[in-house]
Design a protein around this motif. Structure first.
Motif, PDB file in Angstrom:
ATOM      1  N   GLU A  43      37.907  29.281  34.952  1.00 22.00           N
ATOM      2  CA  GLU A  43      36.402  29.501  34.403  1.00 22.00           C
ATOM      3  C   GLU A  43      35.546  28.383  34.358  1.00 22.00           C
ATOM      4  OE1 GLU A  43      36.625  32.438  30.929  1.00 22.00           O
ATOM      5  OE2 GLU A  43      37.693  33.933  32.491  1.00 22.00           O
ATOM      6  N   LYS A  77      29.656  45.275  39.159  1.00 25.11           N
ATOM      7  CA  LYS A  77      30.143  44.606  38.564  1.00 25.11           C
ATOM      8  C   LYS A  77      29.464  45.381  36.825  1.00 25.11           C
ATOM      9  CE  LYS A  77      32.699  41.014  41.129  1.00 25.11           C
ATOM     10  NZ  LYS A  77      32.197  39.430  40.981  1.00 25.11           N
ATOM     11  N   THR A 116      42.078  30.227  34.193  1.00 22.91           N
ATOM     12  CA  THR A 116      41.276  31.046  35.283  1.00 22.91           C
ATOM     13  C   THR A 116      40.418  30.603  35.457  1.00 22.91           C
ATOM     14  OG1 THR A 116      40.300  31.160  33.472  1.00 22.91           O
ATOM     15  CG2 THR A 116      42.253  32.347  32.702  1.00 22.91           C
ATOM     16  N   ASP A 171      34.500  42.033  34.411  1.00 19.51           N
ATOM     17  CA  ASP A 171      33.713  40.756  34.717  1.00 19.51           C
ATOM     18  C   ASP A 171      33.172  40.070  33.266  1.00 19.51           C
ATOM     19  OD1 ASP A 171      31.744  41.442  35.457  1.00 19.51           O
ATOM     20  OD2 ASP A 171      31.282  39.873  36.832  1.00 19.51           O
ATOM     21  N   THR A 216      34.860  33.884  38.846  1.00 19.01           N
ATOM     22  CA  THR A 216      36.194  34.130  38.550  1.00 19.01           C
ATOM     23  C   THR A 216      36.762  34.545  39.491  1.00 19.01           C
ATOM     24  OG1 THR A 216      34.950  36.141  39.115  1.00 19.01           O
ATOM     25  CG2 THR A 216      35.277  35.626  36.639  1.00 19.01           C
ATOM     26  N   ARG A 217      38.143  34.362  39.589  1.00 18.58           N
ATOM     27  CA  ARG A 217      39.289  34.917  40.892  1.00 18.58           C
ATOM     28  C   ARG A 217      38.637  36.276  41.296  1.00 18.58           C
ATOM     29  NH1 ARG A 217      45.279  33.382  38.800  1.00 18.58           N
ATOM     30  NH2 ARG A 217      44.179  31.303  38.353  1.00 18.58           N
ATOM     31  N   ARG A 218      38.147  36.325  42.882  1.00 23.01           N
ATOM     32  CA  ARG A 218      37.596  37.773  44.075  1.00 23.01           C
ATOM     33  C   ARG A 218      38.184  38.643  43.349  1.00 23.01           C
ATOM     34  NH1 ARG A 218      34.565  37.569  48.260  1.00 23.01           N
ATOM     35  NH2 ARG A 218      33.836  39.384  49.263  1.00 23.01           N
ATOM     36  N   ASN A 219      39.356  38.860  43.564  1.00 23.69           N
ATOM     37  CA  ASN A 219      40.079  40.079  43.087  1.00 23.69           C
ATOM     38  C   ASN A 219      40.239  40.256  41.665  1.00 23.69           C
ATOM     39  OD1 ASN A 219      40.328  41.125  46.232  1.00 23.69           O
ATOM     40  ND2 ASN A 219      41.759  39.177  45.856  1.00 23.69           N
ATOM     41  N   SER A 220      39.786  40.141  41.104  1.00 23.97           N
ATOM     42  CA  SER A 220      40.014  39.896  39.805  1.00 23.97           C
ATOM     43  C   SER A 220      39.150  41.346  39.024  1.00 23.97           C
ATOM     44  CB  SER A 220      39.248  39.359  37.870  1.00 23.97           C
ATOM     45  OG  SER A 220      37.699  38.495  38.759  1.00 23.97           O
ATOM     46  N   SER A 221      39.358  41.699  37.894  1.00 23.52           N
ATOM     47  CA  SER A 221      38.669  43.159  37.456  1.00 23.52           C
ATOM     48  C   SER A 221      36.715  43.244  37.698  1.00 23.52           C
ATOM     49  CB  SER A 221      38.693  43.380  35.741  1.00 23.52           C
ATOM     50  OG  SER A 221      38.585  44.650  35.339  1.00 23.52           O
ATOM     51  N   SER A 270      45.323  41.256  27.502  1.00 28.62           N
ATOM     52  CA  SER A 270      43.681  40.962  27.820  1.00 28.62           C
ATOM     53  C   SER A 270      42.661  41.747  27.812  1.00 28.62           C
ATOM     54  CB  SER A 270      43.449  40.477  28.892  1.00 28.62           C
ATOM     55  OG  SER A 270      43.822  41.444  30.001  1.00 28.62           O
ATOM     56  N   TYR A 307      30.894  42.922  43.829  1.00 29.07           N
ATOM     57  CA  TYR A 307      31.962  42.870  44.620  1.00 29.07           C
ATOM     58  C   TYR A 307      32.348  43.319  45.657  1.00 29.07           C
ATOM     59  CZ  TYR A 307      36.818  43.732  45.505  1.00 29.07           C
ATOM     60  OH  TYR A 307      37.927  43.652  46.254  1.00 29.07           O
TER      61      TYR A 307
END
Length: 511
Positions: free
Chosen positions: A367, A471, A365, A408, A400-405, A498, A458
């Motif tokens: 992280e 976030k 992930t 966070d 985290t990945r930029r377009n993740s939820s 998840s 974000y």
């Protein structure tokens, strides 16, 4: 509620009851960080000229990422809105950097009026909201004009130009700025930019895997650090002589710290671990405290390591009022004596160690491992070796990945663990003065471009307004800073196998 959701709920509630802002000393600072090229944008506006980071990004930078800081978060135009968000969040301080090539486009010579106006406006906006400006003078963005003229940091000429640049900043902003960091991650500048060549200005020996067009990995990292130390010390001396009595500020330096752990309990690996510390942090700390490089560096590097004259040694020694520390990763260290047998050694070979992944590094992930106990051990070692001078944690944060939820959760957990561990560090006598989250916004990351995210807010790059969206971590941090406690009636949602905390407000005011 299934077992996974229940476990998350118990974890969240335990976070709520662990500590509060009131547990910290009243003058302990909580803030957030960014840097000029990563956040400002307006790269070609109002007289700003390119830095080595512009050049690096536009050239494709070794294929590490795509993108550039031409627009970034557009804080140049949106600084008032951003400061309002900081104020609402409850930040005590904002750490940012000045773009040398925005303020003095050619690195020396005339001041750019628009650049001067921008930084005055930003600083005034911060102070009007009761937010302390913590300013970094150099965050990897040397004016390209100086790189072209004489090679930038590889030349002693940089000392005079950097000191003149610092002088302008002290004169123009020092009535409101009390905390100055001369250089961000000085060790990373030297190693990444001049040994491995994967950072600007991308100089290294031809044998490097990053295929630099110029440079010398066996000598330039040491020259760059030497000139950086002398430039810092020169600026610090200037400040103390010319400004400190009236402005009452402080001058510091920033390093990236790694946790180094012996791979085995053999004497070879234990000694190798200490050697790694000497090469990565003692390289700077020994001169700051003792006026000399570590003995092991003198031995392994030999005549390639510059030496301080008596005057230079006295200038560098004692030149920091505080140390800024960035911390993210740890590594196992294994002895590698064979590297010292190489005919044409570089900095990496001189260290004579091998790095092995530490548990949690490089997860699927992306992280960053949560390892505050290693940071605590590092700081105790620093105290024992160099004294208990003031420390600011300038950067630590979760990727985290930029377009993740927007939910966070990993970042919330990360911040909770590190902030909670600060209490133990303070109780154990460490002289930590503040903690800054990296980063306030989702910025243009040095290695991850726009794919990686560290921000509390974000920014959708497809949105022409670049609207800032809070976030979960920004809500958590704000409520911590304002002494609000976690609501145990948290709703959870389980999606795509998840768990995530819902968008329901996390906290409520304590009664």
């Amino acid at each position: 509620m299934n077992l996974l959701a229940a476990a998350v709920l118990v974890s969240v509630i335990s976070i709520a009851n662990a500590f509060s802002r009131n547990d910290f000393p009243p003058h302990f600072l909580f803030g957030a960080s960014t840097s000029a090229y990563q956040v400002e944008g307006a790269a070609n506006e109002d007289g700003r000229k390119p830095s080595i980071w512009d050049t690096f990004a536009h050239a494709g930078n070794g294929g590490l990422y795509k993108g550039d800081g031409d627009i970034a978060c557009d804080q140049y135009h949106k600084y008032k809105d951003d400061v309002q968000l900081m104020s609402k969040m409850g930040l005590d301080a904002y750490r940012f950097s000045i773009s040398w090539s925005r303020l003095i486009p050619d690195g020396r010579g005339p001041i750019n009026p628009k650049g001067l106006e921008y930084y005055n406006n930003l600083i005034n906006e911060l102070t009007s909201q009761g937010i302390q400006p913590h300013v970094t003078l150099y965050h990897w963005d040397l004016p390209q004009a100086l790189e072209d003229e004489y090679g930038g940091w590889v030349s002693r000429r940089i000392i005079k130009d950097f000191t003149a640049y610092a002088d302008i900043c002290f004169r123009e902003f020092g009535d409101r700025v009390k905390h100055w960091t001369t250089v961000n991650e000085g060790n990373v500048v030297s190693i990444g930019g001049y040994d491995a060549g994967f950072l600007p200005p991308q100089r290294c020996s031809p044998s490097s895997i990053f295929n630099c067009s110029k440079g010398n990995s066996s000598t330039e990292p040491y020259l760059v650090t030497h000139h950086m130390l002398l430039a810092h010390a020169s600026a610090a001396r200037l400040y103390r002589i010319k400004y400190k009595a009236k402005q009452h500020g402080f001058i510091g330096f920033n390093l990236l710290f790694f946790g180094f752990v012996p791979l085995t309990n053999t004497s070879e690996d234990i000694i190798a671990t200490q050697r790694a510390q000497d090469f990565y942090t003692g390289w700077f700390m020994n001169p700051f405290i003792f006026g000399e490089y570590p003995d092991i560096m003198k031995k392994n590097v030999g005549l390639r390591l510059p030496f301080f004259t008596s005057r230079e040694s006295n200038l560098v020694k004692g030149s920091i009022d505080f140390l800024g520390i960035n911390f993210y990763y740890a590594f196992y260290i294994k002895n590698n004596a064979k590297s010292l047998q190489k005919k044409n050694r570089d900095y990496t070979a001189d260290t004579a160690v091998e790095f092995k992944p530490f548990p949690g590094n490089g997860t699927s992930t992306d992280e960053i491992p949560v390892i505050p106990w290693i940071l605590q051990e590092l700081l105790h070692s620093l105290k024992n070796n160099y004294g208990n001078f003031p420390i600011y944690i300038h950067e630590t944060g979760q990727q985290t990945r930029r377009n993740s939820s927007l939910d966070d959760w990993p970042r919330v957990k990360y911040m909770n663990e590190y902030i909670g561990s600060l209490l133990d560090m303070l109780r154990n006598g460490l002289n930590i003065r503040g903690y800054f989250v990296w980063s306030f916004l989702d910025v243009f990351e040095l290695l991850g471009g726009y794919k990686a995210s560290f921000g509390l807010y974000y920014i959708d790059l497809e949105d022409p307004t670049l609207r800032r969206q809070p976030k979960l971590s920004s809500v958590w941090y704000s409520n911590f800073l304002n002494n609000r406690t976690m609501d145990s009636k948290i709703t959870l949602k389980i999606k795509d196998n998840s768990s995530a905390v819902s968008n329901t407000p996390l906290m409520h005011a304590s009664t």
